[in-house]
Design a protein around this motif. Structure first.
Motif, PDB file in Angstrom:
ATOM      1  N   ALA A  92     122.440 -18.308  -0.883  1.00  0.00           N
ATOM      2  CA  ALA A  92     122.447 -18.560   0.556  1.00  0.00           C
ATOM      3  C   ALA A  92     122.077 -20.003   0.900  1.00  0.00           C
ATOM      4  CB  ALA A  92     121.493 -17.591   1.262  1.00  0.00           C
ATOM      5  N   LEU A 211     121.232 -16.125   9.145  1.00  0.00           N
ATOM      6  CA  LEU A 211     120.676 -15.217   8.138  1.00  0.00           C
ATOM      7  C   LEU A 211     119.832 -14.160   8.822  1.00  0.00           C
ATOM      8  CD1 LEU A 211     119.712 -14.306   5.263  1.00  0.00           C
ATOM      9  CD2 LEU A 211     117.990 -16.134   5.386  1.00  0.00           C
ATOM     10  N   PHE A 242     124.672 -14.484   6.385  1.00  0.00           N
ATOM     11  CA  PHE A 242     124.085 -13.669   5.320  1.00  0.00           C
ATOM     12  C   PHE A 242     123.211 -12.552   5.883  1.00  0.00           C
ATOM     13  CE2 PHE A 242     125.030 -17.717   3.320  1.00  0.00           C
ATOM     14  CZ  PHE A 242     125.530 -17.343   2.077  1.00  0.00           C
ATOM     15  N   ARG A 271     127.406 -10.883   2.935  1.00  0.00           N
ATOM     16  CA  ARG A 271     127.904 -11.840   3.917  1.00  0.00           C
ATOM     17  C   ARG A 271     128.824 -11.119   4.903  1.00  0.00           C
ATOM     18  NH1 ARG A 271     129.683 -17.690   1.612  1.00  0.00           N
ATOM     19  NH2 ARG A 271     129.280 -18.243   3.782  1.00  0.00           N
TER      20      ARG A 271
END
Length: 274
Positions: A92, A211, A242, A271
């Motif tokens: 990531a 994320l 992510f 993802r």
């Protein structure tokens, strides 16, 4: 109807009453886990019957605040499942570096171990200064503890071992100071963290993020609520953003299984693809 069925019926009535009285929605939480924890609450508050507990919770708001510990699970540790944090560093972080600014959401942050771990990881990777880190939970006492960032010194040896296995680049002790059997996290890490109340059962998305880390939370939800939470994460994430889940959680059989691709399947890192 046997005693177990009657108990579950009363439990559903209690959860509906809590929702109507306090607007906390536990109605779609996994019944097996709730059953066990509600019995613990009955014992703790001296209520021989579930009806007695319901009466006290509805009429004594201060007792309900204490009882939140039984309806939400506050079990965490820093860099829990180190392989997950190592996967974040390897898969990531190189992508996150391409953004001029970042937003990261730690959902269900409990007493803060995970969000402080995330802050350390981002600091070591040179990303914290341009990151807004959201830490959310529904338990106000847990959020207060998370924001304080003070942990029992006896836990730090385990946390340090996790940190090193997670690819830590220094010593965990560089990020906290000790006093009176407590380890207080470095206040510099907190500058980019926003602690806020948010319910995956009732609230909507509040920001676009790159994320989402929501680990060991979905295991306490039934399938419908799991799908709702994953839907929120999907909505919040930018394209190709992510999503990290706990080691016992999976997208495989859910409504959004085809909305994500696995980046590191064993470490539960995904993802967004649609």
């Amino acid at each position: 109807m046997n005693e177990a069925e009657l108990f579950d019926l009363e439990l559903r009535v209690l959860l509906e009453a809590i929702y109507q009285r306090y607007h906390y929605d536990f109605r779609e939480y996994a019944i097996s886990s709730l059953r066990r924890r509600v019995r613990q609450a009955m014992s703790r508050f001296g209520c021989p019957r579930l009806a007695d507990l319901q009466h006290r919770l509805l009429h004594e708001p201060e007792l309900f605040a204490q009882a939140m510990q039984f309806f939400t699970v506050q079990v965490s540790e820093m860099f829990r499942d180190p392989e997950y944090f190592l996967a974040l560093r390897e898969h990531a972080v190189p992508v996150l570096r391409t953004y001029p600014s970042l937003k990261v959401w730690v959902a269900g942050c409990s007493t803060g171990e995970e969000v402080w771990s995330m802050a350390i990881l981002l600091q070591e990777e040179g990303l914290l200064e341009r990151t807004l880190l959201y830490a959310t939970d529904i338990n106000p006492e847990a959020l207060e503890a998370a924001e304080r960032g003070v942990f029992n010194i006896d836990r730090m040896a385990q946390f340090s071992g996790n940190y090193l296995r997670a690819g830590g680049k220094a010593s965990l002790s560089d990020y906290y100071s000790t006093a009176y059997n407590g380890a207080a996290m470095d206040r510099q890490l907190k500058r980019n963290i926003v602690f806020a109340d948010h319910s995956l059962a009732t609230d909507a998305v509040f920001s676009e993020v790159q994320l989402v880390s929501c680990r060991n939370v979905l295991i306490y939800f039934n399938r419908e609520l799991q799908d709702r939470a994953i839907g929120l994460f999907h909505e919040a994430l930018v394209h190709r953003g992510f999503l990290g889940l706990g080691s016992k959680e999976s997208l495989q059989f859910g409504r959004h299984a085809h909305d994500f691709e696995a980046v590191a399947r064993e470490q539960r890192l995904y993802r967004r693809i649609s």
